[in-house]
Write a protein that holds these residues in place. Structure first.
Motif, PDB file in Angstrom:
ATOM      1  N   CYS A   1       8.230   3.281   1.483  1.00 59.03           N
ATOM      2  CA  CYS A   1       8.939   2.228   2.210  1.00 59.03           C
ATOM      3  C   CYS A   1       8.067   0.983   2.296  1.00 59.03           C
ATOM      4  CB  CYS A   1       9.312   2.715   3.614  1.00 59.03           C
ATOM      5  SG  CYS A   1      10.147   1.489   4.639  1.00 59.03           S
ATOM      6  N   GLY A   2       6.774   1.176   2.591  1.00 54.95           N
ATOM      7  CA  GLY A   2       5.852   0.053   2.646  1.00 54.95           C
ATOM      8  C   GLY A   2       5.751  -0.670   1.317  1.00 54.95           C
ATOM      9  N   GLU A   3       5.787   0.074   0.209  1.00 51.63           N
ATOM     10  CA  GLU A   3       5.732  -0.544  -1.114  1.00 51.63           C
ATOM     11  C   GLU A   3       6.979  -1.383  -1.385  1.00 51.63           C
ATOM     12  OE1 GLU A   3       3.438   1.873  -4.362  1.00 51.63           O
ATOM     13  OE2 GLU A   3       4.683   3.291  -3.243  1.00 51.63           O
ATOM     14  N   LYS A   4       8.135  -0.880  -0.965  1.00 49.66           N
ATOM     15  CA  LYS A   4       9.368  -1.655  -1.137  1.00 49.66           C
ATOM     16  C   LYS A   4       9.277  -2.978  -0.389  1.00 49.66           C
ATOM     17  CE  LYS A   4      12.624   2.213  -1.709  1.00 49.66           C
ATOM     18  NZ  LYS A   4      13.811   2.891  -1.103  1.00 49.66           N
ATOM     19  N   ILE A   5       8.778  -2.908   0.829  1.00 46.46           N
ATOM     20  CA  ILE A   5       8.649  -4.122   1.635  1.00 46.46           C
ATOM     21  C   ILE A   5       7.626  -5.063   1.023  1.00 46.46           C
ATOM     22  CG2 ILE A   5       7.899  -5.005   3.878  1.00 46.46           C
ATOM     23  CD1 ILE A   5       9.038  -2.393   5.097  1.00 46.46           C
ATOM     24  N   ALA A   6       6.494  -4.509   0.591  1.00 46.21           N
ATOM     25  CA  ALA A   6       5.419  -5.334   0.039  1.00 46.21           C
ATOM     26  C   ALA A   6       5.808  -6.009  -1.270  1.00 46.21           C
ATOM     27  CB  ALA A   6       4.164  -4.482  -0.166  1.00 46.21           C
ATOM     28  N   ALA A   7       6.820  -5.477  -1.950  1.00 44.89           N
ATOM     29  CA  ALA A   7       7.266  -6.070  -3.213  1.00 44.89           C
ATOM     30  C   ALA A   7       8.052  -7.358  -2.992  1.00 44.89           C
ATOM     31  CB  ALA A   7       8.122  -5.074  -3.991  1.00 44.89           C
ATOM     32  N   ASN A   8       8.505  -7.574  -1.763  1.00 46.62           N
ATOM     33  CA  ASN A   8       9.237  -8.797  -1.442  1.00 46.62           C
ATOM     34  C   ASN A   8       8.272  -9.900  -1.034  1.00 46.62           C
ATOM     35  OD1 ASN A   8      11.763  -7.503  -1.833  1.00 46.62           O
ATOM     36  ND2 ASN A   8      11.615  -6.604   0.210  1.00 46.62           N
TER      37      ASN A   8
ATOM     38  N   GLY B   1     -16.224  -4.981   9.308  1.00 53.24           N
ATOM     39  CA  GLY B   1     -16.817  -4.608  10.577  1.00 53.24           C
ATOM     40  C   GLY B   1     -17.575  -3.295  10.517  1.00 53.24           C
ATOM     41  N   GLY B   2     -17.510  -2.583   9.404  1.00 51.46           N
ATOM     42  CA  GLY B   2     -18.272  -1.362   9.259  1.00 51.46           C
ATOM     43  C   GLY B   2     -17.444  -0.127   9.524  1.00 51.46           C
ATOM     44  N   GLN B   3     -18.130   0.973   9.739  1.00 50.00           N
ATOM     45  CA  GLN B   3     -17.480   2.269   9.847  1.00 50.00           C
ATOM     46  C   GLN B   3     -16.698   2.411  11.140  1.00 50.00           C
ATOM     47  OE1 GLN B   3     -20.161   5.492   9.328  1.00 50.00           O
ATOM     48  NE2 GLN B   3     -18.589   7.069   9.500  1.00 50.00           N
ATOM     49  N   TYR B   4     -15.547   3.076  11.031  1.00 47.22           N
ATOM     50  CA  TYR B   4     -14.747   3.391  12.200  1.00 47.22           C
ATOM     51  C   TYR B   4     -15.085   4.803  12.673  1.00 47.22           C
ATOM     52  CZ  TYR B   4     -11.800  -0.563  10.750  1.00 47.22           C
ATOM     53  OH  TYR B   4     -11.330  -1.796  10.403  1.00 47.22           O
ATOM     54  N   GLU B   5     -15.010   5.026  13.963  1.00 44.41           N
ATOM     55  CA  GLU B   5     -15.245   6.350  14.530  1.00 44.41           C
ATOM     56  C   GLU B   5     -13.965   7.146  14.706  1.00 44.41           C
ATOM     57  OE1 GLU B   5     -18.484   7.070  17.542  1.00 44.41           O
ATOM     58  OE2 GLU B   5     -18.044   4.948  17.942  1.00 44.41           O
ATOM     59  N   TYR B   6     -12.886   6.467  15.088  1.00 44.43           N
ATOM     60  CA  TYR B   6     -11.694   7.170  15.554  1.00 44.43           C
ATOM     61  C   TYR B   6     -10.474   7.025  14.648  1.00 44.43           C
ATOM     62  CZ  TYR B   6     -14.673   6.685  19.644  1.00 44.43           C
ATOM     63  OH  TYR B   6     -15.749   6.679  20.490  1.00 44.43           O
ATOM     64  N   ILE B   7     -10.597   6.265  13.576  1.00 42.88           N
ATOM     65  CA  ILE B   7      -9.483   6.092  12.653  1.00 42.88           C
ATOM     66  C   ILE B   7     -10.001   6.114  11.216  1.00 42.88           C
ATOM     67  CG2 ILE B   7      -8.058   4.767  14.264  1.00 42.88           C
ATOM     68  CD1 ILE B   7      -8.923   2.214  12.858  1.00 42.88           C
ATOM     69  N   LEU B   8      -9.105   6.424  10.285  1.00 45.57           N
ATOM     70  CA  LEU B   8      -9.385   6.319   8.857  1.00 45.57           C
ATOM     71  C   LEU B   8      -8.554   5.164   8.320  1.00 45.57           C
ATOM     72  CD1 LEU B   8      -9.173  10.102   7.956  1.00 45.57           C
ATOM     73  CD2 LEU B   8     -11.256   8.735   8.186  1.00 45.57           C
ATOM     74  N   VAL B   9      -9.173   4.312   7.535  1.00 44.18           N
ATOM     75  CA  VAL B   9      -8.512   3.095   7.066  1.00 44.18           C
ATOM     76  C   VAL B   9      -8.623   3.013   5.555  1.00 44.18           C
ATOM     77  CG1 VAL B   9      -8.433   0.582   7.252  1.00 44.18           C
ATOM     78  CG2 VAL B   9      -9.079   1.952   9.240  1.00 44.18           C
ATOM     79  N   ASP B  10      -7.492   2.708   4.907  1.00 46.16           N
ATOM     80  CA  ASP B  10      -7.457   2.686   3.446  1.00 46.16           C
ATOM     81  C   ASP B  10      -6.319   1.766   3.022  1.00 46.16           C
ATOM     82  OD1 ASP B  10      -8.095   3.342   0.861  1.00 46.16           O
ATOM     83  OD2 ASP B  10      -7.326   5.381   0.941  1.00 46.16           O
ATOM     84  N   LYS B  11      -6.173   1.603   1.722  1.00 41.21           N
ATOM     85  CA  LYS B  11      -4.983   0.939   1.175  1.00 41.21           C
ATOM     86  C   LYS B  11      -4.289   1.914   0.229  1.00 41.21           C
ATOM     87  CE  LYS B  11      -6.643  -3.181  -0.208  1.00 41.21           C
ATOM     88  NZ  LYS B  11      -6.586  -4.615  -0.602  1.00 41.21           N
ATOM     89  N   ARG B  12      -2.964   1.955   0.280  1.00 41.16           N
ATOM     90  CA  ARG B  12      -2.175   2.908  -0.489  1.00 41.16           C
ATOM     91  C   ARG B  12      -1.165   2.182  -1.371  1.00 41.16           C
ATOM     92  NH1 ARG B  12      -2.107   8.179   1.782  1.00 41.16           N
ATOM     93  NH2 ARG B  12      -4.208   8.570   2.600  1.00 41.16           N
ATOM     94  N   GLY B  13      -0.461   2.987  -2.181  1.00 41.50           N
ATOM     95  CA  GLY B  13       0.549   2.445  -3.080  1.00 41.50           C
ATOM     96  C   GLY B  13      -0.018   2.166  -4.454  1.00 41.50           C
ATOM     97  N   GLU B  14       0.858   2.095  -5.445  1.00 40.89           N
ATOM     98  CA  GLU B  14       0.423   1.873  -6.827  1.00 40.89           C
ATOM     99  C   GLU B  14      -0.336   0.571  -6.987  1.00 40.89           C
ATOM    100  OE1 GLU B  14       3.637   2.232  -9.533  1.00 40.89           O
ATOM    101  OE2 GLU B  14       4.065   4.340  -9.055  1.00 40.89           O
ATOM    102  N   LYS B  15      -0.003  -0.421  -6.162  1.00 39.10           N
ATOM    103  CA  LYS B  15      -0.658  -1.730  -6.242  1.00 39.10           C
ATOM    104  C   LYS B  15      -1.631  -1.954  -5.094  1.00 39.10           C
ATOM    105  CE  LYS B  15       3.186  -3.904  -8.721  1.00 39.10           C
ATOM    106  NZ  LYS B  15       4.188  -5.022  -8.726  1.00 39.10           N
ATOM    107  N   ASN B  16      -1.948  -0.899  -4.362  1.00 35.31           N
ATOM    108  CA  ASN B  16      -2.842  -1.018  -3.204  1.00 35.31           C
ATOM    109  C   ASN B  16      -2.419  -2.133  -2.259  1.00 35.31           C
ATOM    110  OD1 ASN B  16      -4.661   1.100  -3.651  1.00 35.31           O
ATOM    111  ND2 ASN B  16      -5.905  -0.124  -5.049  1.00 35.31           N
ATOM    112  N   ASN B  17      -1.109  -2.230  -2.042  1.00 37.84           N
ATOM    113  CA  ASN B  17      -0.594  -3.309  -1.199  1.00 37.84           C
ATOM    114  C   ASN B  17      -0.023  -2.822   0.135  1.00 37.84           C
ATOM    115  OD1 ASN B  17       1.658  -2.056  -2.240  1.00 37.84           O
ATOM    116  ND2 ASN B  17       2.511  -3.884  -3.234  1.00 37.84           N
ATOM    117  N   VAL B  18      -0.294  -1.565   0.469  1.00 37.71           N
ATOM    118  CA  VAL B  18       0.144  -1.008   1.752  1.00 37.71           C
ATOM    119  C   VAL B  18      -1.091  -0.612   2.556  1.00 37.71           C
ATOM    120  CG1 VAL B  18       1.470   0.801   2.917  1.00 37.71           C
ATOM    121  CG2 VAL B  18       2.295  -0.156   0.751  1.00 37.71           C
ATOM    122  N   GLY B  19      -1.301  -1.267   3.681  1.00 34.20           N
ATOM    123  CA  GLY B  19      -2.394  -0.885   4.555  1.00 34.20           C
ATOM    124  C   GLY B  19      -2.105   0.473   5.183  1.00 34.20           C
TER     125      GLY B  19
END
Length: 294
Positions: free
Chosen positions: A229-236, A34-52
């Motif tokens: 914590c997100g990485e632990k959850i994403a591993a399941n 959808g393109g650039q956000y004005e009011y938030i920053l959005v990325d993916k985190r974690g060693e496997k980039n599996n946490v929004g």
């Protein structure tokens, strides 16, 4: 849902383009098509980039929740919901404020007819309907709508200087995005009633003692711990995680007997998945499970 931090009230401005992000996140990827956000920053985190990862980004307004911000938050959540690689989502703000409330200037002159006819704030509930687990990492103020936003998430981690409150009564209104309902379920009637009727805040340790948050961390460790914590959850298994989330959430809606029946049906349903078979086989074979989310 109200913004009520008197020391910063004069800083609050109507929704407009947010200033440049803090340097640590200035290179955050623009994730959605959808393109650039004005009011938030959005990325993916974690060693496997599996946490929004979503960071609210209206620093001069202490991340006050305007309509544009909440619309963008919904878009980002939709993108992560559709991303097969993402297994959990973290929402955070700044060290000073998770979100100090709703944008009062934006709602000040609304009429009853506009609010009722347009079902005002209805789209704010998107956070609570995401099927993937959502973790709130709360530093600083989480007041009014900010507290409500945190409570829409599945897990709340707090920085040791966090403050939670529902101060709408001081503005002549009441919470309108779930504050009276979720707070009561989290901390019980007496404390919820006190907070809603007085507008008083609770600190991070009081919030943990009352059951509102699960863990408290030093300010500079909070976000990284939430991502872990997100990485632990994403591993399941993502499929089974959604089932587990549905079962826990049902406990707030159903009687014990009805909840147990739903849990049993969801438990039985896991036996139709390859991930259940892989998980149990890996346990028997004393190896780590390799879930494929099916």
């Amino acid at each position: 849902m109200a913004f009520l931090c008197r020391s910063a009230a004069m800083l609050l401005k109507p929704c407009s383009r947010a200033p440049a992000a803090m340097s640590a996140l200035s290179a955050a990827r623009l994730y959605s098509s959808g393109g650039q956000y004005e009011y938030i920053l959005v990325d993916k985190r974690g060693e496997k980039n599996n946490v929004g990862f979503i960071q609210l980004n209206r620093p001069k307004a202490l991340n006050a929740l305007c309509d544009g911000l909440m619309t963008e938050l919904g878009r980002a959540l939709d993108s992560f919901e559709a991303d097969a690689d993402v297994g959990a989502i973290v929402i955070t703000g700044s060290d000073r404020a998770f979100a100090a409330g709703a944008d009062i200037k934006e709602m000040q002159n609304r009429t009853f007819q506009e609010c009722y006819g347009g079902n005002f704030l209805a789209h704010w509930n998107r956070v609570s309907t995401v099927r993937k687990p959502v973790i709130a990492a709360v530093n600083g103020f989480a007041l009014g709508g900010g507290c409500e936003l945190a409570m829409m998430c599945d897990i709340i981690y707090a920085g040791e200087k966090a403050q939670f409150g529902q101060p709408e009564i001081l503005l002549g209104t009441i919470p309108g995005a779930g504050g009276t309902q979720r707070l009561t379920r989290a901390v019980g009637k007496s404390l919820a009633m006190e907070m809603v009727l007085t507008g008083d805040k609770v600190n991070a340790h009081e919030a943990k003692q009352s059951g509102l948050v699960s863990k408290v961390y030093p300010v500079d460790q909070l976000v990284s711990e939430a991502v872990k914590c997100g990485e632990k959850i994403a591993a399941n298994s993502k499929l089974v995680s959604s089932m587990a989330k549905e079962a826990v959430n049902a406990a707030f809606e159903l009687t014990l007997a009805e909840g147990n029946r739903l849990e049993k049906r969801l438990f039985h349903s896991t036996f139709a998945t390859d991930d259940r078979k892989e998980g149990m086989t890996a346990f028997v074979e004393k190896r780590k499970a390799d879930f494929q989310d099916n």
